[in-house]
Design an enzyme around this catalytic site. Structure first.
Site, PDB file in Angstrom:
ATOM      1  N   CYS A 110       0.622  -0.951  -0.206  1.00  0.00           N
ATOM      2  CA  CYS A 110      -0.210   0.492   0.482  1.00  0.00           C
ATOM      3  C   CYS A 110       0.804   1.594   0.086  1.00  0.00           C
ATOM      4  O   CYS A 110       0.121   2.512  -0.425  1.00  0.00           O
ATOM      5  CB  CYS A 110      -1.215  -0.419   1.579  1.00  0.00           C
ATOM      6  SG  CYS A 110      -0.083  -0.128   3.108  1.00  0.00           S
ATOM      7  N   CYS A 148      -2.903  -5.364   6.065  1.00  0.00           N
ATOM      8  CA  CYS A 148      -2.345  -4.065   7.252  1.00  0.00           C
ATOM      9  C   CYS A 148      -2.301  -5.067   8.591  1.00  0.00           C
ATOM     10  O   CYS A 148      -0.735  -4.380   8.827  1.00  0.00           O
ATOM     11  CB  CYS A 148      -3.121  -2.985   7.705  1.00  0.00           C
ATOM     12  SG  CYS A 148      -4.552  -2.168   6.822  1.00  0.00           S
TER      13      CYS A 148
HETATM   14 FE1  FES Z   1      -1.614   1.346   4.409  1.00  0.00          FE
HETATM   15 FE2  FES Z   1      -3.249  -0.058   5.696  1.00  0.00          FE
HETATM   16  S1  FES Z   1      -3.546   0.889   4.065  1.00  0.00           S
HETATM   17  S2  FES Z   1      -0.980  -0.277   6.159  1.00  0.00           S
END
Ligand code: FES
Length: 143
Positions: A54, A123
């Site tokens: 992410c 995450c």
């Molecule tokens: Fe990147 Fe949660 S969206 S750590």
């Protein structure tokens, strides 16, 4: 007519919290809004820093005494979920041996958090990957 900014901010915050409650468990919200073990250890025995797919980065530092993790801290530039994950994971590893900490999986973390929506599961994987990097770093220091 004047606008009460404080009142507006409070209403907005309440609304955000209400929306979050529809998606996240009470535990996730509690650990995200009241982070545990967030920050830094001055002279940590092991440090892991991992950037997830992410694009967010999590850092976990551990202090090890007599083969057990006596203290840990995390930092993240990521989402609220990553704060909840770092908070819970650092609590989970406190007083654990290195082997016990290594055995913790992202499923264990998810279970302790009361689950996460599918789009936030990564995450928890990022948090556990970061812990393993910190343990790896500790291992390479004591060899
Ligand atoms: Fe990147 Fe949660 S969206 S750590």
């Amino acid at each position: 007519m004047g606008v009460d900014i404080d009142e507006l901010a409070k209403r907005l915050e309440t609304q955000v919290l209400e929306d979050a409650k529809e998606v996240f468990s009470e535990t996730v919200i509690e650990y995200a809004y009241n982070p545990r073990n967030m920050g830094a250890i001055g002279d940590a025995d092991g440090v892991g820093r991992v950037t997830g797919t992410c694009g967010d980065t999590v850092r976990i530092q551990i202090r090890v005494e007599n083969g057990r993790i006596s203290e840990s801290r995390f930092m993240t530039d990521g989402c609220g979920t990553s704060i909840a994950c770092g908070s819970m994971l650092t609590e989970m590893i406190t007083d654990k041996t290195i082997e016990e900490a290594l055995a913790i999986t992202s499923d264990d973390l998810l279970r302790n958090l009361g689950g996460l929506p599918e789009e936030n599961v990564h995450c928890s994987v990022l948090a556990v990957d970061t812990l393993r990097a910190a343990i790896d770093d500790y291992g390479s220091c004591v060899k």
